[in-house]
Design a protein around this motif. Sequence first.
Motif, PDB file in Angstrom:
ATOM      1  N   LEU A   1       0.874  -1.335  -0.095  1.00  0.00           N
ATOM      2  CA  LEU A   1      -0.035  -0.022   0.090  1.00  0.00           C
ATOM      3  C   LEU A   1       0.883   1.262  -0.042  1.00  0.00           C
ATOM      4  CD1 LEU A   1      -2.788  -0.923   2.471  1.00  0.00           C
ATOM      5  CD2 LEU A   1      -2.864  -0.952   0.016  1.00  0.00           C
ATOM      6  N   ASN A   2       1.835   1.464   0.649  1.00  0.00           N
ATOM      7  CA  ASN A   2       2.860   2.257   0.679  1.00  0.00           C
ATOM      8  C   ASN A   2       3.362   2.723  -0.728  1.00  0.00           C
ATOM      9  OD1 ASN A   2       4.283   4.613   2.004  1.00  0.00           O
ATOM     10  ND2 ASN A   2       6.228   3.073   2.130  1.00  0.00           N
ATOM     11  N   SER A   3       3.730   1.541  -1.445  1.00  0.00           N
ATOM     12  CA  SER A   3       4.294   1.733  -2.942  1.00  0.00           C
ATOM     13  C   SER A   3       3.238   2.562  -3.630  1.00  0.00           C
ATOM     14  CB  SER A   3       4.574   0.324  -3.144  1.00  0.00           C
ATOM     15  OG  SER A   3       3.531  -0.223  -3.632  1.00  0.00           O
ATOM     16  N   THR A   4       2.052   2.513  -3.443  1.00  0.00           N
ATOM     17  CA  THR A   4       0.792   2.750  -4.139  1.00  0.00           C
ATOM     18  C   THR A   4       0.624   4.370  -3.831  1.00  0.00           C
ATOM     19  OG1 THR A   4      -1.163   2.506  -2.702  1.00  0.00           O
ATOM     20  CG2 THR A   4      -0.098   0.551  -4.275  1.00  0.00           C
ATOM     21  N   LEU A   5       1.020   5.029  -2.664  1.00  0.00           N
ATOM     22  CA  LEU A   5       0.525   6.272  -2.049  1.00  0.00           C
ATOM     23  C   LEU A   5       0.983   7.603  -3.234  1.00  0.00           C
ATOM     24  CD1 LEU A   5       0.955   6.030   1.413  1.00  0.00           C
ATOM     25  CD2 LEU A   5      -0.769   5.306   0.126  1.00  0.00           C
ATOM     26  N   SER A   6       1.928   7.588  -3.800  1.00  0.00           N
ATOM     27  CA  SER A   6       2.150   8.628  -4.654  1.00  0.00           C
ATOM     28  C   SER A   6       1.486   8.591  -5.909  1.00  0.00           C
ATOM     29  CB  SER A   6       3.857   8.436  -5.025  1.00  0.00           C
ATOM     30  OG  SER A   6       4.253   9.408  -6.005  1.00  0.00           O
ATOM     31  N   PHE A   7       1.160   7.507  -6.570  1.00  0.00           N
ATOM     32  CA  PHE A   7       0.320   7.522  -7.608  1.00  0.00           C
ATOM     33  C   PHE A   7      -1.227   7.962  -7.316  1.00  0.00           C
ATOM     34  CE2 PHE A   7      -2.699   5.011 -10.073  1.00  0.00           C
ATOM     35  CZ  PHE A   7      -2.472   5.519 -11.357  1.00  0.00           C
ATOM     36  N   MET A   8      -1.542   7.426  -6.169  1.00  0.00           N
ATOM     37  CA  MET A   8      -3.049   7.422  -5.908  1.00  0.00           C
ATOM     38  C   MET A   8      -3.268   8.915  -5.373  1.00  0.00           C
ATOM     39  SD  MET A   8      -4.804   4.803  -6.512  1.00  0.00           S
ATOM     40  CE  MET A   8      -6.001   4.269  -5.669  1.00  0.00           C
ATOM     41  N   LYS A   9      -2.363   9.284  -4.816  1.00  0.00           N
ATOM     42  CA  LYS A   9      -2.412  10.933  -4.168  1.00  0.00           C
ATOM     43  C   LYS A   9      -2.624  11.745  -5.432  1.00  0.00           C
ATOM     44  CE  LYS A   9      -0.106  10.586   0.218  1.00  0.00           C
ATOM     45  NZ  LYS A   9       1.407  10.960   1.081  1.00  0.00           N
TER      46      LYS A   9
ATOM     47  N   ILE B   1      -1.882   5.074 -16.109  1.00  0.00           N
ATOM     48  CA  ILE B   1      -2.885   5.062 -15.158  1.00  0.00           C
ATOM     49  C   ILE B   1      -3.772   3.790 -15.264  1.00  0.00           C
ATOM     50  CG2 ILE B   1      -5.119   6.123 -14.715  1.00  0.00           C
ATOM     51  CD1 ILE B   1      -4.024   8.932 -15.472  1.00  0.00           C
ATOM     52  N   VAL B   2      -4.225   3.360 -16.297  1.00  0.00           N
ATOM     53  CA  VAL B   2      -4.925   1.983 -16.087  1.00  0.00           C
ATOM     54  C   VAL B   2      -4.316   0.836 -15.772  1.00  0.00           C
ATOM     55  CG1 VAL B   2      -6.213   0.423 -17.706  1.00  0.00           C
ATOM     56  CG2 VAL B   2      -6.716   2.849 -17.880  1.00  0.00           C
ATOM     57  N   PRO B   3      -2.997   0.748 -16.340  1.00  0.00           N
ATOM     58  CA  PRO B   3      -1.935  -0.338 -15.747  1.00  0.00           C
ATOM     59  C   PRO B   3      -1.692  -0.363 -14.338  1.00  0.00           C
ATOM     60  CG  PRO B   3      -1.075   0.505 -17.949  1.00  0.00           C
ATOM     61  CD  PRO B   3      -2.186   1.406 -17.409  1.00  0.00           C
ATOM     62  N   ASN B   4      -1.655   0.797 -13.757  1.00  0.00           N
ATOM     63  CA  ASN B   4      -1.483   1.022 -12.460  1.00  0.00           C
ATOM     64  C   ASN B   4      -2.834   0.577 -11.558  1.00  0.00           C
ATOM     65  OD1 ASN B   4       1.257   1.827 -12.705  1.00  0.00           O
ATOM     66  ND2 ASN B   4       0.990   3.929 -12.261  1.00  0.00           N
ATOM     67  N   MET B   5      -3.939   1.098 -12.192  1.00  0.00           N
ATOM     68  CA  MET B   5      -5.013   1.023 -11.443  1.00  0.00           C
ATOM     69  C   MET B   5      -5.501  -0.693 -11.127  1.00  0.00           C
ATOM     70  SD  MET B   5      -6.278   3.717 -10.464  1.00  0.00           S
ATOM     71  CE  MET B   5      -7.954   3.581  -9.852  1.00  0.00           C
ATOM     72  N   ILE B   6      -5.375  -1.180 -12.482  1.00  0.00           N
ATOM     73  CA  ILE B   6      -5.362  -2.735 -12.503  1.00  0.00           C
ATOM     74  C   ILE B   6      -4.427  -3.287 -11.320  1.00  0.00           C
ATOM     75  CG2 ILE B   6      -5.017  -4.812 -13.953  1.00  0.00           C
ATOM     76  CD1 ILE B   6      -6.125  -3.167 -16.354  1.00  0.00           C
TER      77      ILE B   6
END
Length: 335
Positions: free
Chosen positions: A214-222, A277-282
């Motif tokens: 989850l920590n690895s996703t934060l930069s993108f999701m923010k 965006i889409v590859p990351n969201m998947i």
Amino acid sequence: MKDKRPIDRKRESAGMADIGTKEDGAIIEMTKIGERLIVIKEKSIYEFMMADEIDPERTNINLPNNIHKLIINQGSESELVSRVFLTAKTLFKTELFSKEIDVNKALTLSLEILPELAILDKEISSFIEKEKQLCDEYEANRNKSVSYSIPSFGDIETRCKTIFQKADHCEQILMEIITIFFIDLGLTKQSHFPNFYEKIKTKYTEEDPFSKFLNSTLSFMKRIRAFRNAFDHRLEIVNVFDFELQKNSDVLMPSFELKHKGAKMERQSITEFLAVIVPNMIHIFENTIAYMSNKTFTPSLMANGVREIPEEKRRYRFVKYSFWAPLGVGGYYNQ
């Protein structure tokens, strides 16, 4: 005995149904989600309904005995469908979770996110194709005219707004699924990944693999959230630049920058960011539900934990995770 009405005879008669078209390929699976019957084909997914579901009082004899509705024109052969919905269907098995966890609702949401991701992908592809078209037209015409004209989207901010609204909506659906499984964390579907990460870190420690993911996703999701807010509310934290002519006659490609204190991003190509965006969201959806299922299931003889399925044992090529049990040689992957 009272004779049956014509509508009763029609509704109760045997029959056949063609679902979709030949182009959709074969029916791979039919599955119930709550009261809905979902038909998974190679290249599409449909919902199948009987007339009595729509007209239980039997008032319209002209209604066909069965009806099918297209959900998405991608099916079991699609990486999107497999890594999102089919992965959720593989993991979210009612018998493996406590009664407090509404597995059918989670599956319904996993199905609902498919069209959202597909539309998001379409909007991004449209942006990238439009940029290429404008570049090609510029290159073809720049030496043919007396006047000097540089390419321009004209509606570049509107396009960006639509894309980031859709991406943010996908996160909201995922957050709603998360609240179904982590009832004790006090999250709502209006929560976001930074808050989710803090809750998981507190519950399982910072060194737990789920916390690290989850920590690895934060930069993108923010950044997704910040862009969405900025475009929605016309905030000055984002600057968008259409094609720009430089002093040396070079033309810069469309770009943007983000000045949000928690999600800064230096000026960069819009298409380069949109392309991930889409590859990351998947990737985030797939791994979040795998970790989440592993944390919340009820151990049994048929479920020892979530594992990655060896490629040669996969039922669906792109479905990587299932519950595993130590049964037989190499164990049993519950697909």
